[in-house]
Structure formats: structure tokens, C-alpha cells
Write a protein that holds these residues in place. Structure first.
Motif, PDB file in Angstrom:
ATOM      1  N   MET A   1       0.821  -1.266  -0.083  1.00 27.48           N
ATOM      2  CA  MET A   1      -0.066  -0.125  -0.038  1.00 27.48           C
ATOM      3  C   MET A   1       0.905   1.071  -0.012  1.00 27.48           C
ATOM      4  O   MET A   1       1.678   1.447   0.836  1.00 27.48           O
ATOM      5  N   GLN A   2       0.842   2.099  -0.932  1.00 25.13           N
ATOM      6  CA  GLN A   2       1.420   3.182  -1.230  1.00 25.13           C
ATOM      7  C   GLN A   2       1.139   4.522  -0.220  1.00 25.13           C
ATOM      8  O   GLN A   2       1.956   5.467   0.127  1.00 25.13           O
ATOM      9  N   LEU A   3      -0.098   4.601   0.156  1.00 26.75           N
ATOM     10  CA  LEU A   3      -0.703   5.751   0.987  1.00 26.75           C
ATOM     11  C   LEU A   3       0.012   5.746   2.402  1.00 26.75           C
ATOM     12  O   LEU A   3       0.142   4.515   3.084  1.00 26.75           O
ATOM     13  N   VAL A   4       0.414   6.879   2.737  1.00 28.63           N
ATOM     14  CA  VAL A   4       0.934   7.137   4.142  1.00 28.63           C
ATOM     15  C   VAL A   4       0.070   8.482   4.543  1.00 28.63           C
ATOM     16  O   VAL A   4       0.351   9.503   3.868  1.00 28.63           O
ATOM     17  N   GLU A   5      -0.559   8.505   5.628  1.00 29.92           N
ATOM     18  CA  GLU A   5      -1.282   9.671   6.137  1.00 29.92           C
ATOM     19  C   GLU A   5      -0.002  10.291   7.087  1.00 29.92           C
ATOM     20  O   GLU A   5       0.099   9.530   8.105  1.00 29.92           O
TER      21      GLU A   5
ATOM     22  N   GLY B   1     -10.263   8.922  12.861  1.00 33.95           N
ATOM     23  CA  GLY B   1     -10.111   8.168  11.504  1.00 33.95           C
ATOM     24  C   GLY B   1      -9.482   8.787  10.551  1.00 33.95           C
ATOM     25  O   GLY B   1      -9.137   8.257   9.463  1.00 33.95           O
ATOM     26  N   PHE B   2      -8.628  10.005  10.792  1.00 36.31           N
ATOM     27  CA  PHE B   2      -7.843  10.937   9.891  1.00 36.31           C
ATOM     28  C   PHE B   2      -8.601  10.841   8.724  1.00 36.31           C
ATOM     29  O   PHE B   2      -9.564  11.338   8.763  1.00 36.31           O
ATOM     30  N   ILE B   3      -7.991  10.511   7.528  1.00 34.99           N
ATOM     31  CA  ILE B   3      -8.732  10.582   6.221  1.00 34.99           C
ATOM     32  C   ILE B   3      -9.555   9.367   5.927  1.00 34.99           C
ATOM     33  O   ILE B   3     -10.904   9.084   5.783  1.00 34.99           O
ATOM     34  N   VAL B   4      -8.827   8.236   5.413  1.00 33.07           N
ATOM     35  CA  VAL B   4      -9.369   6.974   4.949  1.00 33.07           C
ATOM     36  C   VAL B   4     -10.297   6.277   5.787  1.00 33.07           C
ATOM     37  O   VAL B   4     -11.594   5.885   5.399  1.00 33.07           O
ATOM     38  N   ASN B   5      -9.953   5.868   7.115  1.00 32.82           N
ATOM     39  CA  ASN B   5     -10.933   5.413   8.173  1.00 32.82           C
ATOM     40  C   ASN B   5     -12.295   5.985   8.348  1.00 32.82           C
ATOM     41  O   ASN B   5     -13.157   5.683   8.612  1.00 32.82           O
ATOM     42  N   ARG B   6     -12.262   7.477   8.088  1.00 28.16           N
ATOM     43  CA  ARG B   6     -13.456   8.112   8.154  1.00 28.16           C
ATOM     44  C   ARG B   6     -14.451   8.170   6.878  1.00 28.16           C
ATOM     45  O   ARG B   6     -15.531   7.804   6.803  1.00 28.16           O
ATOM     46  N   ILE B   7     -13.602   8.636   5.845  1.00 28.54           N
ATOM     47  CA  ILE B   7     -14.461   8.756   4.637  1.00 28.54           C
ATOM     48  C   ILE B   7     -14.735   7.539   3.994  1.00 28.54           C
ATOM     49  O   ILE B   7     -15.731   7.552   3.225  1.00 28.54           O
ATOM     50  N   ALA B   8     -14.150   6.441   4.151  1.00 32.95           N
ATOM     51  CA  ALA B   8     -14.531   5.163   3.656  1.00 32.95           C
ATOM     52  C   ALA B   8     -15.627   4.527   4.267  1.00 32.95           C
ATOM     53  O   ALA B   8     -16.298   3.672   3.902  1.00 32.95           O
ATOM     54  N   ARG B   9     -16.034   4.971   5.399  1.00 29.43           N
ATOM     55  CA  ARG B   9     -17.149   4.635   6.502  1.00 29.43           C
ATOM     56  C   ARG B   9     -18.404   4.311   5.655  1.00 29.43           C
ATOM     57  O   ARG B   9     -18.693   3.217   5.975  1.00 29.43           O
TER      58      ARG B   9
ATOM     59  N   ASN C   1     -20.859  12.746   0.026  1.00 28.61           N
ATOM     60  CA  ASN C   1     -21.182  13.648   1.284  1.00 28.61           C
ATOM     61  C   ASN C   1     -20.051  13.516   2.417  1.00 28.61           C
ATOM     62  O   ASN C   1     -19.739  14.788   2.860  1.00 28.61           O
ATOM     63  N   GLU C   2     -19.645  12.390   2.794  1.00 30.94           N
ATOM     64  CA  GLU C   2     -18.627  12.442   3.552  1.00 30.94           C
ATOM     65  C   GLU C   2     -17.171  13.065   3.146  1.00 30.94           C
ATOM     66  O   GLU C   2     -16.628  13.651   4.018  1.00 30.94           O
ATOM     67  N   ALA C   3     -16.869  12.789   2.117  1.00 29.56           N
ATOM     68  CA  ALA C   3     -15.783  13.593   1.411  1.00 29.56           C
ATOM     69  C   ALA C   3     -16.020  14.961   1.203  1.00 29.56           C
ATOM     70  O   ALA C   3     -14.872  15.620   1.737  1.00 29.56           O
ATOM     71  N   ALA C   4     -16.835  15.374   0.857  1.00 29.88           N
ATOM     72  CA  ALA C   4     -17.061  17.155   0.796  1.00 29.88           C
ATOM     73  C   ALA C   4     -17.379  17.332   2.460  1.00 29.88           C
ATOM     74  O   ALA C   4     -16.717  18.645   2.657  1.00 29.88           O
ATOM     75  N   ASP C   5     -17.781  16.830   3.466  1.00 27.95           N
ATOM     76  CA  ASP C   5     -17.864  17.229   4.803  1.00 27.95           C
ATOM     77  C   ASP C   5     -16.283  17.470   5.265  1.00 27.95           C
ATOM     78  O   ASP C   5     -15.999  18.358   5.993  1.00 27.95           O
ATOM     79  N   ALA C   6     -15.460  16.382   4.692  1.00 30.46           N
ATOM     80  CA  ALA C   6     -14.079  16.356   5.612  1.00 30.46           C
ATOM     81  C   ALA C   6     -13.410  17.618   4.912  1.00 30.46           C
ATOM     82  O   ALA C   6     -12.704  18.337   5.333  1.00 30.46           O
TER      83      ALA C   6
ATOM     84  N   LYS D   1      -5.531   5.620  -3.365  1.00 31.05           N
ATOM     85  CA  LYS D   1      -4.299   4.913  -2.797  1.00 31.05           C
ATOM     86  C   LYS D   1      -4.195   4.248  -1.428  1.00 31.05           C
ATOM     87  O   LYS D   1      -3.713   3.234  -1.657  1.00 31.05           O
ATOM     88  N   GLY D   2      -5.472   4.748  -0.779  1.00 28.86           N
ATOM     89  CA  GLY D   2      -5.607   3.966   0.409  1.00 28.86           C
ATOM     90  C   GLY D   2      -6.648   2.722   0.521  1.00 28.86           C
ATOM     91  O   GLY D   2      -6.757   1.920   1.197  1.00 28.86           O
ATOM     92  N   MET D   3      -7.432   3.077  -0.345  1.00 23.69           N
ATOM     93  CA  MET D   3      -8.608   2.049  -0.438  1.00 23.69           C
ATOM     94  C   MET D   3      -8.927   1.521  -1.884  1.00 23.69           C
ATOM     95  O   MET D   3      -9.669   0.616  -1.853  1.00 23.69           O
ATOM     96  N   ASN D   4      -7.936   1.907  -2.780  1.00 23.38           N
ATOM     97  CA  ASN D   4      -8.138   1.366  -4.220  1.00 23.38           C
ATOM     98  C   ASN D   4      -9.599   1.659  -4.677  1.00 23.38           C
ATOM     99  O   ASN D   4      -9.988   0.968  -5.724  1.00 23.38           O
ATOM    100  N   PHE D   5     -10.184   2.970  -4.197  1.00 18.22           N
ATOM    101  CA  PHE D   5     -11.498   3.444  -4.974  1.00 18.22           C
ATOM    102  C   PHE D   5     -10.775   3.729  -6.404  1.00 18.22           C
ATOM    103  O   PHE D   5      -9.933   4.235  -6.842  1.00 18.22           O
ATOM    104  N   PRO D   6     -12.155   3.404  -7.367  1.00 17.23           N
ATOM    105  CA  PRO D   6     -11.801   3.609  -8.691  1.00 17.23           C
ATOM    106  C   PRO D   6     -11.193   5.010  -9.223  1.00 17.23           C
ATOM    107  O   PRO D   6     -10.831   5.460 -10.245  1.00 17.23           O
TER     108      PRO D   6
END
Ligand SMILES: NC(=O)c1ccc[n+]([C@@H]2O[C@H](COP(=O)([O-])OP(=O)(O)OC[C@H]3O[C@@H](n4cnc5c(N)ncnc54)[C@H](O)[C@@H]3O)[C@@H](O)[C@H]2O)c1
Length: 377
Positions: free
Chosen positions: A145-149, A183-191, A307-312, A329-334
Motif C-alpha cells: 500500500m503506497q498511501l501514508v497519512e 479516523g484521519f482521512i481513509v478510516n473516516r471517509i470510507a465509512r 457527502n463524507e468527502a465533501a464534509d471532510a 491509494k488507500g482504499m483502491n477506489f476507482p
């Protein structure tokens, strides 16, 4: 540089491998000495696979292993330039490690925590020089995994981050900067990928296989939410959701599902126990092919993610660029979620959320001011 790793479980071992691969000398320490041999064997095995795949030659692997040393006392971290802590997720234990480390290392040594859910500022508060403390949150498996927060604590010196970012780029990582919030970024926005899928299952709108199919076939996600939760393990995934829900003062968007809680309590933790939402001793169930239903599911989960991403973005958790980078990069979202929102049309997203809100009359479905504001801009 000399990099110290405290805690050589899953994450510490992976971090050691990438730091050594970047040419650094690595010192490994764990409270349980028997874990050390396991960590070294694990890295050697991972390198062997790299050699078999032609990505590394044997002499490189030997040299890399030579750069990693097991140490039997924390005091031997003295020459380190950075120490990365990856011990058990427990604030008291982490604070004790940081307090002890500070007595050992030089005053300019950087102290980092790999915590997923604790406050970096609370950990930094255990140090007399908290300005050199930050979160460096790697993702599992670390070599892949390439992402680092990067998470500056409120105490972190402003000039600390840029050189760390540059160094991590040399480790072949993609660093993003996140505010020290749950949750920083990924653990929050992917929820919502999990929570909204669970909500639809609990409401009886569709079964797991149908929801999974909607996300993979229409959204291009690599794994549907139920398969992904089973893969991560409900022991981990349920606890992350519950932790986020509690640390965000019962934010309804993160409310955990009883279906998942029961699986967790039953010991049906997913793939690793043979059973989760799916039973891995059998063929996976067949999904519905109703295109209207699949569209409805995909649209609803994606709207909640957007909505979650815009809120962040609105709450300045990270820059728009880093928010999108983190999810790809952290969730492999397309696609990045803010990019997706632009492509779908912001007004259509706001309308979709307002429809959900007027249907349910629940806070959970309120459109973020971050999204509404984009319409006005
Ligand atoms: N596993 C993941 O997917 C993941 C992803 C990102 C971040 N994290 C975070 O990384 C950290 C480590 O997670 P992990 O999954 O590698 O855990 P793990 O249980 O695999 O390893 C933790 C290691 O720390 C050691 N340890 C415990 N207390 C110690 C102490 N006081 N001093 C020295 N060593 C001690 C344990 O013996 C163990 O080997 C946690 O903070 C976790 O939240 C985990």
C-alpha cells in the motif's frame, strides 16, 4: 538514516521492510523477544517472493536483511534519527513508550506513531518535546500500500512535516496530510461504504450479494462492501466503526449495525474464520440482476461517500487533492470522491441527498454544507 521500530507485529514488520528497502539501517524492538525472530523470518520470506517475481536480486535482498538489526532493549534506539511506534492500540501503553523513548534518543530524533484511531496530540502530550512528535499512518500490507497519512499533532513543529514527506516519497510512498481528528482521512471517509451497505441490508432493501454486485459492476469497486468487510475481519472493521461513532460524539452517519455486531460477537469474523456475511465453505450466493435495484444501491452508497468527502473538505481534514489521493491509494477506489462528485454534477448530488433526507427525516442523511457550498461557488 537510522530508523527504530517499536512493536514488530503486522505493521512494524512491514514498515521495517520498506525502510530497509529505502537504504536505511533499521532497529527492531518488541516487548516479546520471540516476535523478533518471527519478524525477521517474515521479511526474509517476503523478499524471497520478490526475488521469485524478478523484482529483486538475491544480493539486494541479502544487503537489505543486513540493514535490519534486532535489539533486545529500548535503550539501543539511542542512535536513531526516527523512531516509529507500532505497538498495541492502547493510549496508556503508547504514552509509556514515548515517555521512555524521549529519555533515550537525541533531542532532534523524530518520534512517530502508527496509531489508527488514537489522538496523536494525546500521545505527543506524554513528551517533554512534543514538537517532534507526529502520526505516520501506514496501511496494511505496508510494502504494497503506497498511501501514508501524515498527522501533525497540535504540538508538532510546522517545519517538521515537509522533510518527512520528502523522505517518504523516497520510500516509494504517497504521503498525504491529515488533521488530527478521528479516523484521519481513509478510516473516516470510507465509512459509508460499509455503514450504508449495512443499513440497506438491515432495512431489507437488498441482500449482501446484490449490494456487492451493485458496487463492483456499476461503480468499478474492486470488492463489494460485504466481501470487503469479511476480508478485513469484523473484529477489526466493527471496532473501527464503533470507535469512530463514539469519538465523533455519536455522529449518526457512523452508527454501527447490529447485524455486524452480532457477527463479531458470534466469532463469525469473516474469511479468516470461514464465515462472516458469507459462508466460505459454500459457493457465494447469486445476486439479483434487477438493474433498477442495482442502480438505486450504487447511487445511495456513492452519494453517502461523496457527502463524507465533501464534509471532510469543509472541516479542513485535508486538502481536496489529498482527500482524493487517499481514497484511490488507500482504499483502491476507482476514482477520488470529489472528482466523482464533479463528474456526477454537484447539484445532482445535493438533490439526491435531499431526497434521502426528506424520505427518512434522519440527521444521518443531511447534506453537508461542504457540498451545498460547492453549488453556490
Ligand atoms: N493492522 C492494521 O491493519 C493496521 C493498519 C494501520 C495501523 N495500525 C496500527 O498499528 C499499530 C500496530 O498494529 P499491528 O496490527 O501491527 O499490531 P500487532 O498486534 O500485529 O503488533 C503489535 C506488536 O507490539 C508489541 N507490543 C505491545 N506492547 C508493546 C510495548 N509496550 N513495547 C514494545 N512492543 C509492544 C506486541 O508484542 C506486538 O508484537 C496499532 O496502533 C494499530 O492501530 C494497524
Amino acid at each position: 538514516m537510522k530508523i527504530g521500530i517499536v512493536g514488530t507485529g503486522t505493521m512494524g514488520t512491514g514498515i521495517a521492510q520498506v525502510a530497509a528497502r529505502a537504504g536505511h539501517q533499521v532497529f527492531l524492538y518488541d516487548a516479546r523477544p520471540e516476535v523478533g525472530q518471527k519478524a525477521l523470518a517474515h521479511i526474509a520470506q517476503a523478499l524471497q517472493k520478490e526475488i521469485e517475481k524478478g523484482r529483486m536480486i538475491a544480493t539486494e535482498a541479502d544487503a537489505l536483511m543486513q540493514r535490519i538489526a534486532w535489539i533486545d532493549a529500548l535503550e539501543k534506539m539511542r542512535p536513531c534519527n526516527w523512531v516509529i511506534e507500532a505497538i498495541v492500540e492502547d493510549l496508556v501503553a503508547k504514552k509509556a513508550v514515548f515517555t521512555a523513548l524521549e529519555e533515550i534518543v537525541s533531542t532532534d530524533c523524530i518520534l512517530a506513531t502508527n496509531t489508527s484511531s488514537l489522538s496523536v496530540s494525546a500521545i505527543a502530550a506524554s513528551c517533554r518535546r512534543p514538537e517532534r512528535v507526529l502520526g505516520i499512518h501506514f496501511f496494511n500490507p505496508v510494502p504494497v500500500m503506497q498511501l501514508v497519512e501524515l498527522i501533525p499533532a497540535v504540538q508538532t513543529a510546522a517545519d517538521l512535516i515537509d522533510p518527512i514527506k520528502e523522505e517518504l516519497l523516497r520510500w516509494n510512498k504517497i504521503p498525504v496530510i491529515a488533521k488530527d481528528t478521528p479516523g484521519f482521512i481513509v478510516n473516516r471517509i470510507a465509512r459509508p461504504y460499509y455503514t450504508e451497505a449495512l443499513r440497506m441490508l438491515d432495512e431489507g432493501i437488498a441482500d449482501c450479494a446484490t449490494i456487492d454486485l451493485a458496487m463492483t459492476s456499476l461503480g468499478g469497486f474492486r470488492m463489494g462492501p460485504f466481501l470487503l468487510m469479511d476480508f478485513i475481519g469484523h473484529d477489526v472493521n466493527f471496532r473501527v466503526t464503533e470507535g469512530l461513532y463514539q469519538s465523533c460524539y455519536q455522529e449518526p452517519r457512523y452508527r454501527p449495525s447490529f447485524s455486524q455486531k452480532r457477527l463479531f460477537e458470534a466469532g463469525y469474523w469473516g474469511k479468516k474464520t470461514g464465515r462472516g456475511f458469507y459462508d466460505y465453505s459454500k459457493n457465494l450466493p447469486v445476486a439479483s440482476a434487477d438493474q433498477t435495484l442495482l442502480q438505486q444501491i450504487f447511487k445511495r452508497i456513492l452519494l453517502m461517500l461523496i457527502n463524507e468527502a465533501a464534509d471532510a473538505q469543509y472541516w479542513k481534514i485535508a486538502s481536496p487533492e489529498d482527500l482524493d489521493l487517499a481514497m484511490t491509494k488507500g482504499m483502491n477506489f476507482p476514482k477520488g470522491l470529489l472528482q466523482w462528485a464533479d463528474e456526477w454534477g454537484i447539484e445532482a448530488c445535493v438533490r439526491g441527498l435531499d431526497e434521502l433526507y426528506s424520505h427518512y427525516h434522519e440527521e444521518r442523511y443531511r447534506c453537508s454544507m461542504g457540498l451545498r457550498k460547492k453549488v453556490r461557488n
